[in-house]
Design a protein around this motif. Structure first.
Motif, PDB file in Angstrom:
ATOM      1  N   LEU A 187      -1.194   7.679  -1.003  1.00 32.57           N
ATOM      2  CA  LEU A 187      -1.220   6.243  -0.729  1.00 32.57           C
ATOM      3  C   LEU A 187      -2.326   5.566  -1.531  1.00 32.57           C
ATOM      4  CD1 LEU A 187      -0.594   6.218   3.119  1.00 32.57           C
ATOM      5  CD2 LEU A 187       1.046   5.764   1.290  1.00 32.57           C
ATOM      6  N   GLY A 188      -3.446   6.242  -1.713  1.00 33.67           N
ATOM      7  CA  GLY A 188      -4.542   5.705  -2.519  1.00 33.67           C
ATOM      8  C   GLY A 188      -4.139   5.513  -3.973  1.00 33.67           C
ATOM      9  N   ILE A 189      -3.356   6.444  -4.504  1.00 34.05           N
ATOM     10  CA  ILE A 189      -2.864   6.327  -5.883  1.00 34.05           C
ATOM     11  C   ILE A 189      -1.953   5.114  -6.004  1.00 34.05           C
ATOM     12  CG2 ILE A 189      -1.365   7.411  -7.621  1.00 34.05           C
ATOM     13  CD1 ILE A 189      -2.562  10.129  -6.625  1.00 34.05           C
ATOM     14  N   LEU A 190      -1.065   4.940  -5.033  1.00 36.07           N
ATOM     15  CA  LEU A 190      -0.182   3.770  -5.049  1.00 36.07           C
ATOM     16  C   LEU A 190      -0.997   2.484  -4.985  1.00 36.07           C
ATOM     17  CD1 LEU A 190       2.670   4.949  -2.666  1.00 36.07           C
ATOM     18  CD2 LEU A 190       2.817   4.597  -5.146  1.00 36.07           C
ATOM     19  N   GLN A 191      -2.030   2.490  -4.172  1.00 34.29           N
ATOM     20  CA  GLN A 191      -2.901   1.322  -4.047  1.00 34.29           C
ATOM     21  C   GLN A 191      -3.597   1.041  -5.389  1.00 34.29           C
ATOM     22  OE1 GLN A 191      -6.106   1.664  -1.156  1.00 34.29           O
ATOM     23  NE2 GLN A 191      -5.326  -0.177  -0.158  1.00 34.29           N
ATOM     24  N   ASP A 192      -4.057   2.088  -6.051  1.00 34.34           N
ATOM     25  CA  ASP A 192      -4.704   1.934  -7.353  1.00 34.34           C
ATOM     26  C   ASP A 192      -3.749   1.362  -8.396  1.00 34.34           C
ATOM     27  OD1 ASP A 192      -7.035   2.969  -6.298  1.00 34.34           O
ATOM     28  OD2 ASP A 192      -6.741   4.982  -7.136  1.00 34.34           O
ATOM     29  N   ARG A 193      -2.462   1.593  -8.212  1.00 36.97           N
ATOM     30  CA  ARG A 193      -1.449   1.085  -9.147  1.00 36.97           C
ATOM     31  C   ARG A 193      -0.986  -0.327  -8.785  1.00 36.97           C
ATOM     32  NH1 ARG A 193       2.171   6.576  -9.933  1.00 36.97           N
ATOM     33  NH2 ARG A 193       0.542   7.726 -11.027  1.00 36.97           N
ATOM     34  N   GLY A 194      -1.634  -0.939  -7.810  1.00 38.59           N
ATOM     35  CA  GLY A 194      -1.335  -2.329  -7.481  1.00 38.59           C
ATOM     36  C   GLY A 194      -0.440  -2.545  -6.279  1.00 38.59           C
ATOM     37  N   TYR A 195       0.013  -1.465  -5.652  1.00 42.39           N
ATOM     38  CA  TYR A 195       0.859  -1.622  -4.472  1.00 42.39           C
ATOM     39  C   TYR A 195      -0.012  -1.880  -3.239  1.00 42.39           C
ATOM     40  CZ  TYR A 195       4.707   0.294  -7.188  1.00 42.39           C
ATOM     41  OH  TYR A 195       5.664   0.499  -8.146  1.00 42.39           O
ATOM     42  N   GLN A 196       0.543  -2.610  -2.287  1.00 42.91           N
ATOM     43  CA  GLN A 196      -0.132  -2.808  -1.010  1.00 42.91           C
ATOM     44  C   GLN A 196       0.433  -1.781  -0.039  1.00 42.91           C
ATOM     45  OE1 GLN A 196       0.372  -6.852   0.203  1.00 42.91           O
ATOM     46  NE2 GLN A 196      -0.941  -7.636  -1.398  1.00 42.91           N
ATOM     47  N   VAL A 197      -0.424  -0.912   0.471  1.00 45.25           N
ATOM     48  CA  VAL A 197       0.028   0.159   1.354  1.00 45.25           C
ATOM     49  C   VAL A 197      -0.851   0.231   2.588  1.00 45.25           C
ATOM     50  CG1 VAL A 197       0.950   1.557  -0.538  1.00 45.25           C
ATOM     51  CG2 VAL A 197      -1.390   1.913   0.211  1.00 45.25           C
ATOM     52  N   ALA A 198      -0.278   0.768   3.640  1.00 44.34           N
ATOM     53  CA  ALA A 198      -1.014   1.020   4.880  1.00 44.34           C
ATOM     54  C   ALA A 198      -0.336   2.178   5.589  1.00 44.34           C
ATOM     55  CB  ALA A 198      -1.028  -0.213   5.772  1.00 44.34           C
ATOM     56  N   LEU A 199      -1.048   2.818   6.453  1.00 45.26           N
ATOM     57  CA  LEU A 199      -0.522   3.918   7.255  1.00 45.26           C
ATOM     58  C   LEU A 199      -0.397   3.425   8.686  1.00 45.26           C
ATOM     59  CD1 LEU A 199       0.225   6.915   7.608  1.00 45.26           C
ATOM     60  CD2 LEU A 199      -2.209   7.362   7.937  1.00 45.26           C
ATOM     61  N   VAL A 200       0.797   3.521   9.237  1.00 46.09           N
ATOM     62  CA  VAL A 200       1.051   3.101  10.610  1.00 46.09           C
ATOM     63  C   VAL A 200       1.646   4.290  11.343  1.00 46.09           C
ATOM     64  CG1 VAL A 200       2.328   1.543  12.112  1.00 46.09           C
ATOM     65  CG2 VAL A 200       1.457   0.721   9.908  1.00 46.09           C
ATOM     66  N   THR A 201       1.000   4.727  12.415  1.00 41.78           N
ATOM     67  CA  THR A 201       1.483   5.889  13.158  1.00 41.78           C
ATOM     68  C   THR A 201       0.972   5.859  14.584  1.00 41.78           C
ATOM     69  OG1 THR A 201       1.532   8.304  13.231  1.00 41.78           O
ATOM     70  CG2 THR A 201      -0.486   7.299  12.401  1.00 41.78           C
ATOM     71  N   ASP A 202       1.721   6.486  15.458  1.00 36.44           N
ATOM     72  CA  ASP A 202       1.208   6.720  16.797  1.00 36.44           C
ATOM     73  C   ASP A 202       0.737   8.170  16.906  1.00 36.44           C
ATOM     74  OD1 ASP A 202       3.699   7.951  16.833  1.00 36.44           O
ATOM     75  OD2 ASP A 202       4.278   7.172  18.776  1.00 36.44           O
ATOM     76  N   GLY A 203       0.654   8.841  15.754  1.00 35.35           N
ATOM     77  CA  GLY A 203       0.185  10.214  15.722  1.00 35.35           C
ATOM     78  C   GLY A 203      -1.317  10.297  15.909  1.00 35.35           C
ATOM     79  N   ARG A 204      -1.769  11.455  16.241  1.00 40.27           N
ATOM     80  CA  ARG A 204      -3.192  11.695  16.420  1.00 40.27           C
ATOM     81  C   ARG A 204      -3.817  11.991  15.069  1.00 40.27           C
ATOM     82  NH1 ARG A 204      -2.167   9.309  20.481  1.00 40.27           N
ATOM     83  NH2 ARG A 204      -1.935  10.282  22.494  1.00 40.27           N
ATOM     84  N   MET A 205      -4.642  11.098  14.618  1.00 43.24           N
ATOM     85  CA  MET A 205      -5.311  11.250  13.322  1.00 43.24           C
ATOM     86  C   MET A 205      -6.760  10.874  13.526  1.00 43.24           C
ATOM     87  SD  MET A 205      -4.337   9.386   9.771  1.00 43.24           S
ATOM     88  CE  MET A 205      -5.406   9.453   8.351  1.00 43.24           C
ATOM     89  N   SER A 206      -7.633  11.702  13.040  1.00 45.27           N
ATOM     90  CA  SER A 206      -9.050  11.460  13.287  1.00 45.27           C
ATOM     91  C   SER A 206      -9.663  10.552  12.237  1.00 45.27           C
ATOM     92  CB  SER A 206      -9.805  12.777  13.342  1.00 45.27           C
ATOM     93  OG  SER A 206      -9.666  13.466  12.128  1.00 45.27           O
ATOM     94  N   GLY A 207      -9.608   9.270  12.505  1.00 45.63           N
ATOM     95  CA  GLY A 207     -10.334   8.275  11.725  1.00 45.63           C
ATOM     96  C   GLY A 207     -10.142   8.307  10.230  1.00 45.63           C
ATOM     97  N   ALA A 208     -11.186   8.579   9.523  1.00 50.55           N
ATOM     98  CA  ALA A 208     -11.358   8.507   8.079  1.00 50.55           C
ATOM     99  C   ALA A 208     -10.094   8.543   7.253  1.00 50.55           C
ATOM    100  CB  ALA A 208     -12.289   9.620   7.625  1.00 50.55           C
TER     101      ALA A 208
END
Length: 130
Positions: free
Chosen positions: A13-34
């Motif tokens: 997702l960071g690579i896509l963002q670097d290429r000019g795309y607007q991205v975000a991660l949306v989940t109800d999964g358990r993910m620890s911050g960072a």
């Protein structure tokens, strides 16, 4: 999208963002911050397994995430169609992962409370958070 380790998504997702795309991660999964530089809406509540609306989102749906306002909207023309969708996204069957070590934590997955109450196994009681 089902993914055991959501952290593995953030570099792509960071690579896509670097290429000019607007991205975000949306989940109800358990993910620890960072999640790094990727805007992330994690631990949404109520979760899909509890009948929350995130379980009605499908591939191809447009969503608007407003991190400042703390809102997530599904951009669908007909609210009744969205409300009628079957909830999906509940936890995967533990039997399909037998032998991978995942079964060691099954008791925690069954007992964990909702995100809006701290997602804890210690303070999850029928009456709410201790």
């Amino acid at each position: 999208m089902e993914c055991r380790s959501l952290h593995k998504l953030t570099p792509a997702l960071g690579i896509l963002q670097d290429r000019g795309y607007q991205v975000a991660l949306v989940t109800d999964g358990r993910m620890s911050g960072a999640s790094g530089k990727i805007p992330a809406a994690i631990h949404l509540t109520p979760e899909a397994a509890a009948g929350g609306p995130i379980g009605r989102i499908r591939d191809g749906d447009l969503v608007r995430l407003d991190a400042t306002a703390g809102t997530l909207d599904v951009l669908i023309d007909d609210d009744d169609v969205f409300a009628a969708r079957e909830i999906t996204g509940a936890a995967l069957d533990d039997a399909s992962w037998s032998g991978t070590g995942r079964e060691l934590f099954s008791v925690f997955r069954r007992q964990v409370g909702p995100a809006d109450r701290g997602a804890s196994v210690i303070t999850n009681t029928p009456e709410g958070v201790l």
